[in-house]
Motif scaffolding. Structure first.
Motif, PDB file in Angstrom:
ATOM      1  N   GLU A 249       0.813  -1.218   0.000  1.00  0.00           N
ATOM      2  CA  GLU A 249       0.000   0.000   0.000  1.00  0.00           C
ATOM      3  C   GLU A 249       0.847   1.270   0.000  1.00  0.00           C
ATOM      4  O   GLU A 249       0.321   2.367  -0.230  1.00  0.00           O
ATOM      5  N   GLU A 250       2.147   1.142   0.253  1.00  0.00           N
ATOM      6  CA  GLU A 250       3.015   2.321   0.373  1.00  0.00           C
ATOM      7  C   GLU A 250       4.243   2.198  -0.521  1.00  0.00           C
ATOM      8  O   GLU A 250       5.280   2.819  -0.258  1.00  0.00           O
ATOM      9  N   LEU A 251       4.145   1.416  -1.583  1.00  0.00           N
ATOM     10  CA  LEU A 251       5.320   1.077  -2.378  1.00  0.00           C
ATOM     11  C   LEU A 251       5.865   2.282  -3.132  1.00  0.00           C
ATOM     12  O   LEU A 251       5.119   3.059  -3.728  1.00  0.00           O
ATOM     13  N   GLU A 252       7.203   2.413  -3.101  1.00  0.00           N
ATOM     14  CA  GLU A 252       7.894   3.468  -3.845  1.00  0.00           C
ATOM     15  C   GLU A 252       8.842   2.832  -4.852  1.00  0.00           C
ATOM     16  O   GLU A 252       9.249   1.674  -4.686  1.00  0.00           O
ATOM     17  N   PRO A 253       9.224   3.554  -5.919  1.00  0.00           N
ATOM     18  CA  PRO A 253      10.154   3.000  -6.910  1.00  0.00           C
ATOM     19  C   PRO A 253      11.461   2.544  -6.267  1.00  0.00           C
ATOM     20  O   PRO A 253      11.929   3.138  -5.291  1.00  0.00           O
ATOM     21  N   LEU A 254      12.060   1.475  -6.836  1.00  0.00           N
ATOM     22  CA  LEU A 254      13.265   0.880  -6.260  1.00  0.00           C
ATOM     23  C   LEU A 254      14.204   0.450  -7.375  1.00  0.00           C
ATOM     24  O   LEU A 254      13.769   0.009  -8.438  1.00  0.00           O
ATOM     25  N   SER A 255      15.524   0.577  -7.134  1.00  0.00           N
ATOM     26  CA  SER A 255      16.531   0.103  -8.076  1.00  0.00           C
ATOM     27  C   SER A 255      17.491  -0.846  -7.365  1.00  0.00           C
ATOM     28  O   SER A 255      17.617  -0.825  -6.129  1.00  0.00           O
ATOM     29  N   HIS A 256      18.186  -1.681  -8.159  1.00  0.00           N
ATOM     30  CA  HIS A 256      19.166  -2.601  -7.585  1.00  0.00           C
ATOM     31  C   HIS A 256      20.292  -1.831  -6.900  1.00  0.00           C
ATOM     32  O   HIS A 256      20.829  -2.268  -5.875  1.00  0.00           O
ATOM     33  N   GLU A 257      20.648  -0.672  -7.432  1.00  0.00           N
ATOM     34  CA  GLU A 257      21.708   0.155  -6.833  1.00  0.00           C
ATOM     35  C   GLU A 257      21.328   0.579  -5.417  1.00  0.00           C
ATOM     36  O   GLU A 257      22.179   0.602  -4.512  1.00  0.00           O
ATOM     37  N   GLN A 258      20.052   0.894  -5.207  1.00  0.00           N
ATOM     38  CA  GLN A 258      19.601   1.260  -3.861  1.00  0.00           C
ATOM     39  C   GLN A 258      19.725   0.076  -2.911  1.00  0.00           C
ATOM     40  O   GLN A 258      20.132   0.226  -1.756  1.00  0.00           O
ATOM     41  N   VAL A 259      19.376  -1.112  -3.402  1.00  0.00           N
ATOM     42  CA  VAL A 259      19.469  -2.314  -2.590  1.00  0.00           C
ATOM     43  C   VAL A 259      20.913  -2.548  -2.142  1.00  0.00           C
ATOM     44  O   VAL A 259      21.196  -2.788  -0.956  1.00  0.00           O
ATOM     45  N   VAL A 260      21.848  -2.466  -3.079  1.00  0.00           N
ATOM     46  CA  VAL A 260      23.257  -2.713  -2.768  1.00  0.00           C
ATOM     47  C   VAL A 260      23.787  -1.641  -1.812  1.00  0.00           C
ATOM     48  O   VAL A 260      24.568  -1.941  -0.895  1.00  0.00           O
ATOM     49  N   GLU A 261      23.352  -0.396  -1.984  1.00  0.00           N
ATOM     50  CA  GLU A 261      23.842   0.695  -1.135  1.00  0.00           C
ATOM     51  C   GLU A 261      23.445   0.468   0.321  1.00  0.00           C
ATOM     52  O   GLU A 261      24.262   0.651   1.235  1.00  0.00           O
ATOM     53  N   VAL A 262      22.196   0.050   0.570  1.00  0.00           N
ATOM     54  CA  VAL A 262      21.770  -0.219   1.949  1.00  0.00           C
ATOM     55  C   VAL A 262      22.498  -1.440   2.505  1.00  0.00           C
ATOM     56  O   VAL A 262      22.923  -1.453   3.663  1.00  0.00           O
ATOM     57  N   ALA A 263      22.667  -2.479   1.675  1.00  0.00           N
ATOM     58  CA  ALA A 263      23.412  -3.658   2.117  1.00  0.00           C
ATOM     59  C   ALA A 263      24.838  -3.282   2.505  1.00  0.00           C
ATOM     60  O   ALA A 263      25.379  -3.780   3.502  1.00  0.00           O
ATOM     61  N   ASN A 264      25.461  -2.383   1.755  1.00  0.00           N
ATOM     62  CA  ASN A 264      26.814  -1.930   2.086  1.00  0.00           C
ATOM     63  C   ASN A 264      26.861  -1.258   3.451  1.00  0.00           C
ATOM     64  O   ASN A 264      27.805  -1.461   4.222  1.00  0.00           O
ATOM     65  N   ARG A 265      25.858  -0.461   3.762  1.00  0.00           N
ATOM     66  CA  ARG A 265      25.828   0.224   5.058  1.00  0.00           C
ATOM     67  C   ARG A 265      25.645  -0.762   6.210  1.00  0.00           C
ATOM     68  O   ARG A 265      26.064  -0.491   7.340  1.00  0.00           O
ATOM     69  N   THR A 266      25.026  -1.878   5.918  1.00  0.00           N
ATOM     70  CA  THR A 266      24.706  -2.859   6.955  1.00  0.00           C
ATOM     71  C   THR A 266      25.861  -3.827   7.212  1.00  0.00           C
ATOM     72  O   THR A 266      25.856  -4.568   8.192  1.00  0.00           O
ATOM     73  N   LYS A 267      26.870  -3.800   6.341  1.00  0.00           N
ATOM     74  CA  LYS A 267      27.931  -4.809   6.389  1.00  0.00           C
ATOM     75  C   LYS A 267      28.625  -4.962   7.744  1.00  0.00           C
ATOM     76  O   LYS A 267      28.892  -6.098   8.153  1.00  0.00           O
ATOM     77  N   PRO A 268      28.942  -3.885   8.474  1.00  0.00           N
ATOM     78  CA  PRO A 268      29.672  -4.106   9.735  1.00  0.00           C
ATOM     79  C   PRO A 268      28.939  -5.004  10.725  1.00  0.00           C
ATOM     80  O   PRO A 268      29.531  -5.941  11.280  1.00  0.00           O
ATOM     81  N   LYS A 269      27.639  -4.752  10.943  1.00  0.00           N
ATOM     82  CA  LYS A 269      26.923  -5.590  11.915  1.00  0.00           C
ATOM     83  C   LYS A 269      26.631  -6.979  11.336  1.00  0.00           C
ATOM     84  O   LYS A 269      26.640  -7.977  12.068  1.00  0.00           O
ATOM     85  N   PHE A 270      26.416  -7.045  10.036  1.00  0.00           N
ATOM     86  CA  PHE A 270      26.237  -8.342   9.389  1.00  0.00           C
ATOM     87  C   PHE A 270      27.504  -9.187   9.555  1.00  0.00           C
ATOM     88  O   PHE A 270      27.443 -10.351   9.954  1.00  0.00           O
ATOM     89  N   ALA A 271      28.657  -8.603   9.245  1.00  0.00           N
ATOM     90  CA  ALA A 271      29.920  -9.333   9.343  1.00  0.00           C
ATOM     91  C   ALA A 271      30.190  -9.767  10.777  1.00  0.00           C
ATOM     92  O   ALA A 271      30.647 -10.894  11.020  1.00  0.00           O
ATOM     93  N   ALA A 272      29.903  -8.899  11.727  1.00  0.00           N
ATOM     94  CA  ALA A 272      30.135  -9.233  13.134  1.00  0.00           C
ATOM     95  C   ALA A 272      29.279 -10.420  13.563  1.00  0.00           C
ATOM     96  O   ALA A 272      29.741 -11.321  14.278  1.00  0.00           O
ATOM     97  N   LEU A 273      28.026 -10.445  13.132  1.00  0.00           N
ATOM     98  CA  LEU A 273      27.133 -11.548  13.488  1.00  0.00           C
ATOM     99  C   LEU A 273      27.589 -12.851  12.851  1.00  0.00           C
ATOM    100  O   LEU A 273      27.655 -13.894  13.520  1.00  0.00           O
ATOM    101  N   VAL A 274      27.901 -12.820  11.563  1.00  0.00           N
ATOM    102  CA  VAL A 274      28.289 -14.049  10.871  1.00  0.00           C
ATOM    103  C   VAL A 274      29.590 -14.598  11.449  1.00  0.00           C
ATOM    104  O   VAL A 274      29.722 -15.806  11.679  1.00  0.00           O
ATOM    105  N   LYS A 275      30.557 -13.728  11.715  1.00  0.00           N
ATOM    106  CA  LYS A 275      31.830 -14.209  12.266  1.00  0.00           C
ATOM    107  C   LYS A 275      31.636 -14.795  13.664  1.00  0.00           C
ATOM    108  O   LYS A 275      32.247 -15.826  14.003  1.00  0.00           O
ATOM    109  N   ALA A 276      30.791 -14.174  14.470  1.00  0.00           N
ATOM    110  CA  ALA A 276      30.515 -14.726  15.799  1.00  0.00           C
ATOM    111  C   ALA A 276      29.837 -16.084  15.685  1.00  0.00           C
ATOM    112  O   ALA A 276      30.157 -17.023  16.438  1.00  0.00           O
ATOM    113  N   PHE A 277      28.925 -16.215  14.725  1.00  0.00           N
ATOM    114  CA  PHE A 277      28.255 -17.502  14.535  1.00  0.00           C
ATOM    115  C   PHE A 277      29.248 -18.571  14.085  1.00  0.00           C
ATOM    116  O   PHE A 277      29.236 -19.704  14.601  1.00  0.00           O
TER     117      PHE A 277
END
Length: 283
Positions: A249-277
């Protein structure tokens, strides 16, 4: 004469084994869009391009390096897929799932599968990490259709716990020890992942349907690999990086570049979790 699926998997495994020698990976990691940099933390590494592995296709998606990295991470021998194959690239579901069977042949018992996904749960926010507790296969296909190879797994594999509950419990415990930029402990979401074929993003009506069916996140990967993992006896931890909100109901336009950019910002906590696991996980 065309080789069987099993013969292709065995040849692929033999080719990788010839490159890595006596190493026997314990844990396999599949790194999704924008998350592949974790492979840079693997020490004493051997990198093998997918194109150098017999019967393997080549990943064509931006943000996917397209190679295996084998080495040591947090004291464990690991094999990392830096990128993956997708059904929407024109590959069959069996091709998409084949690397999982190859990793099993090399000794892997635990699979960590990751992806970038759109959040359909209104409690989520871009940048959240979601532990996958279950999935809904909406691709219209299945990697086990066709002749079953008993050496890989049973004709009718059980999927009652596709994503290991003990692994999710461990990830939740470990997250309390990981601090974000604000000094607060990492809070993990948990939910159901809907796997679609892609490559187009979904319409508002389609997203509303998936949310009503019980989906919390949506993406274009993961389900084939997890089905194959359970088929061959691997235990699975699944993590989605929520890169955007996919509220019908609230969808906005999206590109693959936006997806990768947010994933890049999330990398530090993602990496910390995976390495701890990786450090703490046992079969």
């Amino acid at each position: 004469m065309e080789l069987s699926y099993l013969e292709q998997i065995n040849q692929a495994a033999d080719a990788i084994r010839a490159r890595i020698g006596s190493r026997s990976p314990e844990i396999g990691l599949v790194l999704g869009s924008g998350l592949g940099d974790l492979a840079d933390d693997v020490s004493d590494a051997v990198a093998i391009d997918f194109g150098d592995v017999p019967h393997f296709p080549v990943s064509t998606v931006a943000g996917h390096a397209g190679r295996f990295v084998v080495g040591t991470l947090e004291g464990k021998t690991v094999i990392v897929m830096q990128g993956r194959f997708h059904y929407y690239e024109g590959y069959s579901m069996r091709q998409v799932a084949a690397p999982v069977y190859v990793m099993r042949k090399l000794g892997v018992r635990t699979l960590v599968v990751t992806n970038a996904a759109g959040g359909m749960n209104r409690a989520f926010r871009p940048g959240d990490l979601m532990l996958i507790c279950d999935h809904i296969n909406m691709t219209g296909d299945h990697p086990l259709i066709g002749k079953n190879e008993p050496e890989l797994g049973p004709r009718f594999p059980d999927m009652s716990e596709a994503y290991s509950k003990p692994y999710r419990e461990l990830a939740h415990r470990l997250s309390s020890q990981i601090r974000g930029d604000d000094g607060n402990a990492l809070e993990l979401q948990e939910g159901v992942y809907c796997g679609i074929s892609g490559p187009s993003y979904m319409t508002p009506a389609e997203l509303t349907m998936l949310a009503r069916l019980g989906g919390d996140a949506v993406g274009m990967s993961t389900v084939a690999e997890v089905i194959a993992a359970r088929h061959c006896g691997l235990n699975v931890l699944g993590i989605s990086c929520i890169t955007d909100m996919a509220i019908g109901e609230e969808l906005e336009p999206l590109s693959h570049e936006q997806v990768v950019e947010v994933a890049n910002r999330t990398k530090p906590k993602f990496a910390a979790l995976v390495k701890a696991f990786v450090r703490e996980a046992n079969d």
